[in-house]
Write an enzyme that holds these catalytic residues in place. Structure first.
Site, mmCIF file in Angstrom:
data_model
loop_
_atom_site.group_PDB
_atom_site.id
_atom_site.type_symbol
_atom_site.label_atom_id
_atom_site.label_comp_id
_atom_site.label_asym_id
_atom_site.label_seq_id
_atom_site.Cartn_x
_atom_site.Cartn_y
_atom_site.Cartn_z
ATOM 1 N N ASP A 2 52.826 36.104 43.672
ATOM 2 C CA ASP A 2 51.435 36.424 43.353
ATOM 3 C C ASP A 2 50.942 35.381 42.354
ATOM 4 O OD1 ASP A 2 49.054 37.791 43.491
ATOM 5 O OD2 ASP A 2 49.862 39.725 42.849
ATOM 6 N N GLU A 20 48.256 36.142 39.518
ATOM 7 C CA GLU A 20 47.701 36.556 38.236
ATOM 8 C C GLU A 20 48.720 36.512 37.103
ATOM 9 O OE1 GLU A 20 45.134 38.494 41.396
ATOM 10 O OE2 GLU A 20 47.279 38.175 41.072
ATOM 11 N N HIS A 26 49.127 36.078 47.326
ATOM 12 C CA HIS A 26 47.912 36.228 46.525
ATOM 13 C C HIS A 26 46.649 35.933 47.323
ATOM 14 C CE1 HIS A 26 45.085 35.988 43.210
ATOM 15 N NE2 HIS A 26 44.698 34.811 43.667
ATOM 16 N N HIS A 68 51.441 41.258 38.408
ATOM 17 C CA HIS A 68 50.537 41.732 37.358
ATOM 18 C C HIS A 68 50.535 43.255 37.285
ATOM 19 C CE1 HIS A 68 47.746 42.959 40.532
ATOM 20 N NE2 HIS A 68 48.062 41.808 41.108
ATOM 21 N N HIS A 115 44.899 44.822 38.090
ATOM 22 C CA HIS A 115 44.197 45.511 39.176
ATOM 23 C C HIS A 115 45.258 46.017 40.137
ATOM 24 C CE1 HIS A 115 44.890 41.535 40.953
ATOM 25 N NE2 HIS A 115 44.791 42.106 42.137
ATOM 26 N N GLU A 137 50.668 47.516 42.396
ATOM 27 C CA GLU A 137 51.351 46.612 43.328
ATOM 28 C C GLU A 137 52.853 46.553 43.057
ATOM 29 O OE1 GLU A 137 49.313 42.822 43.669
ATOM 30 O OE2 GLU A 137 47.379 43.817 43.369
#
Length: 277
Positions: A8, A10, A60, A104, A115, A134
């Site tokens: 990912d 972030e 991502h 994240h 998020h 996630e």
């Protein structure tokens, strides 16, 4: 040893803002280069630990962030979308370990770029009434496939979330959240050395059996910002309403994870707002 890397963005070293992680952002090109460096640190660690096969999944956003020529030559890359298994595309029971790079914290947490899958559109999620984002859903889905999450890298909030979900996961904090779009950064070289060494140590240790999800089906509950998203999702067989903005479905992982991907595609078709606001 076969190692799977879910990458990912972030939670990558140095990145703190939407402009760092979204195509078109003023610092996105620099951000994708930093992403490749963190991923390559994990790949180097896997190679040192004896991995004979390494598969990296660009997990991502558009899933076209990693440039193939920037990736360590020991790894193969899964790039682009749609993918039925999204952040875990290509993961099979034949893999020995899952390494999550740049992940994240979930929606509502005070973490960098926090998020759950869709920015503001998803307000909360629960897996069998346990708050999940996630990290938790990826962990549970991988466990259902039969693969343990060995390492996770990200900010301190993401690492704390992974530890809360499963204390056996080795975590590497590459930055410390000051707010949702601000962080205290570890020096990049130091952070990447820490990622590499953590992967070496985790993969060289005796393998840890994946934490099994509950026997049989599980409940996935999602509260959306928009009641219209929830209403449309009720047309999918098996999806039921909890309230005007919250839906639930019951099923076995990883099938339920794939169905959740359909929910997100429906939501994206109805909204079209940027993921960070």
């Amino acid at each position: 040893m076969r190692v799977y890397v879910s990458a990912d963005m972030e939670g990558i070293t140095g990145l703190v803002d939407a402009d760092d992680v979204q195509p078109g952002g003023r610092d996105y090109e620099r951000g994708r280069a930093l992403m490749a460096e963190d991923v390559n640190a994990a790949v180097r660690g896997a190679v040192r630990a004896g991995a004979t096969e390494i598969l990296v999944n660009d997990a991502h956003g558009p899933m076209r962030n990693l440039l193939p020529e920037a990736l360590h030559p020991a790894a193969r890359l899964v790039r682009g979308k749609p993918k039925r298994m999204s952040m875990l595309e290509g993961l099979t029971a034949g893999h020995d370990a899952l390494v999550c790079v740049g992940h994240h914290a979930r929606a509502g947490a005070l973490g960098v770029l926090s998020h759950s899958f869709m920015g503001h559109e998803i307000e909360d999620m629960w897996l069998d009434d346990r708050p999940v984002g996630e990290i938790g859903l990826v962990h549970a889905t991988a466990a259902a496939v039969g693969v343990p999450m060995a390492v996770l890298t990200g900010d301190d909030a993401a690492c704390a979330e992974a530890t809360e979900w499963d204390p056996s996961v080795a975590t590497v904090t590459v930055k410390y959240a000051r707010d949702r779009f601000a962080a205290e950064l570890r020096p990049p070289g130091q952070a990447r050395r820490a990622v590499e060494e953590a992967v070496v140590a985790a993969l060289a240790a005796p393998p840890v059996a994946p934490t099994a999800p509950p026997d049989g089906p599980v409940d996935l509950t999602v509260r959306w910002q928009s009641a219209s998203v929830a209403a449309v999702l009720l047309d999918i067989p098996g999806v039921t309403a909890v309230d005007a903005r919250t839906v639930r479905a019951r099923g076995a992982l990883p099938g339920l994870y794939r169905q959740f991907g359909v929910w997100m595609r429906v939501a994206a078709s109805l909204t079209g707002r940027p993921p960070y606001c």
